[in-house]
Design an enzyme around this catalytic site. Sequence first.
Site, PDB file in Angstrom:
ATOM      1  CG  MET A   1      -6.969   2.559   7.259  1.00 34.64           C
ATOM      2  SD  MET A   1      -6.041   2.822   5.726  1.00 34.64           S
ATOM      3  CE  MET A   1      -7.315   2.506   4.522  1.00 34.64           C
TER       4      MET A   1
ATOM      5  N   GLY B   1      -1.117  -9.691  -5.700  1.00 29.92           N
ATOM      6  CA  GLY B   1      -0.338 -10.473  -6.644  1.00 29.92           C
ATOM      7  C   GLY B   1       0.975 -10.982  -6.094  1.00 29.92           C
TER       8      GLY B   1
ATOM      9  N   GLY C   1       0.827  -1.205   0.000  1.00 34.06           N
ATOM     10  CA  GLY C   1       0.000   0.000   0.000  1.00 34.06           C
ATOM     11  C   GLY C   1       0.858   1.250   0.000  1.00 34.06           C
TER      12      GLY C   1
ATOM     13  CB  ILE D   1      -0.111   4.226   7.555  1.00 33.36           C
ATOM     14  CG1 ILE D   1      -1.158   3.162   7.232  1.00 33.36           C
ATOM     15  CG2 ILE D   1       0.200   5.078   6.346  1.00 33.36           C
ATOM     16  CD1 ILE D   1      -2.557   3.738   7.039  1.00 33.36           C
ATOM     17  CG  ASP D   2      -0.794  -0.843   8.938  1.00 34.83           C
ATOM     18  OD1 ASP D   2      -1.575   0.110   8.782  1.00 34.83           O
ATOM     19  OD2 ASP D   2      -0.791  -1.842   8.185  1.00 34.83           O
TER      20      ASP D   2
ATOM     21  NE  ARG E   1     -25.537  12.174  12.434  1.00 34.91           N
ATOM     22  CZ  ARG E   1     -26.698  11.901  13.032  1.00 34.91           C
ATOM     23  NH1 ARG E   1     -26.813  10.844  13.817  1.00 34.91           N
ATOM     24  NH2 ARG E   1     -27.750  12.682  12.839  1.00 34.91           N
TER      25      ARG E   1
ATOM     26  N   GLY F   1       5.113  -7.633   4.739  1.00 28.41           N
ATOM     27  CA  GLY F   1       4.684  -8.600   3.715  1.00 28.41           C
ATOM     28  C   GLY F   1       5.505  -8.450   2.449  1.00 28.41           C
TER      29      GLY F   1
HETATM   30  O1  F6P Z   1      -1.322  -1.685   5.551  1.00 30.33           O
HETATM   31  C1  F6P Z   1      -1.716  -0.404   5.233  1.00 30.33           C
HETATM   32  C2  F6P Z   1      -3.211  -0.302   5.136  1.00 30.33           C
HETATM   33  O2  F6P Z   1      -3.553   1.058   4.859  1.00 30.33           O
HETATM   34  C3  F6P Z   1      -3.975  -0.806   6.353  1.00 30.33           C
HETATM   35  O3  F6P Z   1      -3.945   0.103   7.427  1.00 30.33           O
HETATM   36  C4  F6P Z   1      -5.340  -1.036   5.746  1.00 30.33           C
HETATM   37  O4  F6P Z   1      -6.054  -2.021   6.472  1.00 30.33           O
HETATM   38  C5  F6P Z   1      -5.003  -1.543   4.364  1.00 30.33           C
HETATM   39  O5  F6P Z   1      -3.706  -1.086   4.057  1.00 30.33           O
HETATM   40  C6  F6P Z   1      -5.945  -1.069   3.285  1.00 30.33           C
HETATM   41  O6  F6P Z   1      -5.580  -1.671   2.081  1.00 30.33           O
HETATM   42  P1  F6P Z   1      -6.204  -1.289   0.668  1.00 30.33           P
HETATM   43  O7  F6P Z   1      -5.441  -0.103   0.160  1.00 30.33           O
HETATM   44  O8  F6P Z   1      -5.989  -2.483  -0.164  1.00 30.33           O
HETATM   45  O9  F6P Z   1      -7.647  -0.934   0.882  1.00 30.33           O
END
Ligand code: F6P
Length: 360
Positions: free
Chosen positions: A184, A80, A14, A141-142, A278, A118
């Site tokens: 996220m 992929g 990502g 970002i995680d 909300r 990964g």
């Molecule tokens: O690993 C980064 C991340 O932004 C996660 O925080 C989130 O769950 C995932 O990727 C979202 O992935 P995608 O861009 O495939 O929706």
Amino acid sequence: MGEHKRIGILTSGGDCSGLNAVIRAVVHCAVNTYGWEVLGIRQATLGLMARPPQATKLEIEQVDSLLTAGGTMLGTTNKGDPFAFPMPDGSLCDRSEEIIAGYHELNLDALIGIGGDGSLAILRRLAQQGGINLVGIPKTIDNDIGVTEHAIGFDTAVNIATEALDRLHFTAASHSRVMILEVMGRDAGHIAIAAGIAGGADVILIPEIPYTIDHICYKIKERQETGKNYCLIIVSEAVRTHDGEIVTMTNRLGQSRYGGIGEYLADQIIQRVGVETRVTVLGHIQRGGTASPLDRLVATAFGVAAVNLIAEGKYDRMVTWQNRQVLSVPITEAIAQYSAVDPNGTLVKTARGMGIYLGD
Ligand code: F6P
């Protein structure tokens, strides 16, 4: 200046803010300090799988203006797996040898791979199998890669989530509402806890710590009793329902991903305490736009350090940020050490000390 080299660079997984700043730093250091050539590979390993391989020479002029640009100029993919690549007929095919051949076809001396755990695991497997001189740079970002205090993109995501809480604060107070912000982070609660503390949340829910709906409702009522008619809740996407179910969203093609825990909590709160609630799902906004100064600094330091590792012939390593220094560790060590939020760590203690409900 040493021997001339031609190095490749790719971004994988990502995207996030700060990727272009790393590419810029790599090109600057490789070209200006060492007089090398840098090839930018398109769309992660897909660029090496394509024939001819999709790569272009990167010049300083092309990357100079990239410091503040979001995304990645090289493109990326988080799909992929080349060892089980989805084919048009629905089968899975091992296409690793095509990628390795692409690397050699480009006559590369080394490859800089920018990715999360990964992507780095896949790149390392390719490197071991095909004699690729790999250096890794962590981005996600995680922020869940254990051996580094910073991964590129995390700080910007925290800034964006904090700003969202700041903005929700006023509208929550104006309407006497509970506002839930879903962020996220995949299986780690780093974004939620950091932004939650920095943004003054009243409740922070992270996957690492169980919670009860009763305690959330108690917190809302407690605030009402002290004249605070609103409540800010930040929740990580991977938090489960109170009885332990994973909450996912499935599209019409049957593909699932995390999403929906905010709406679940809102329903529970409305049913139990009747307060208008909300939900805001921040989504990919956390990955977009200009990187924070810290992410740009980390990206630049990592880019330079990765090029220096290649100059020293140190491969199969990932650059890390540890105790205010950029160091490097074997990639195997980096991908083996997953980092979740420590339930006994500083941020948890800080949140609890501030009276934030964080779970039980
Ligand atoms: O690993 C980064 C991340 O932004 C996660 O925080 C989130 O769950 C995932 O990727 C979202 O992935 P995608 O861009 O495939 O929706």
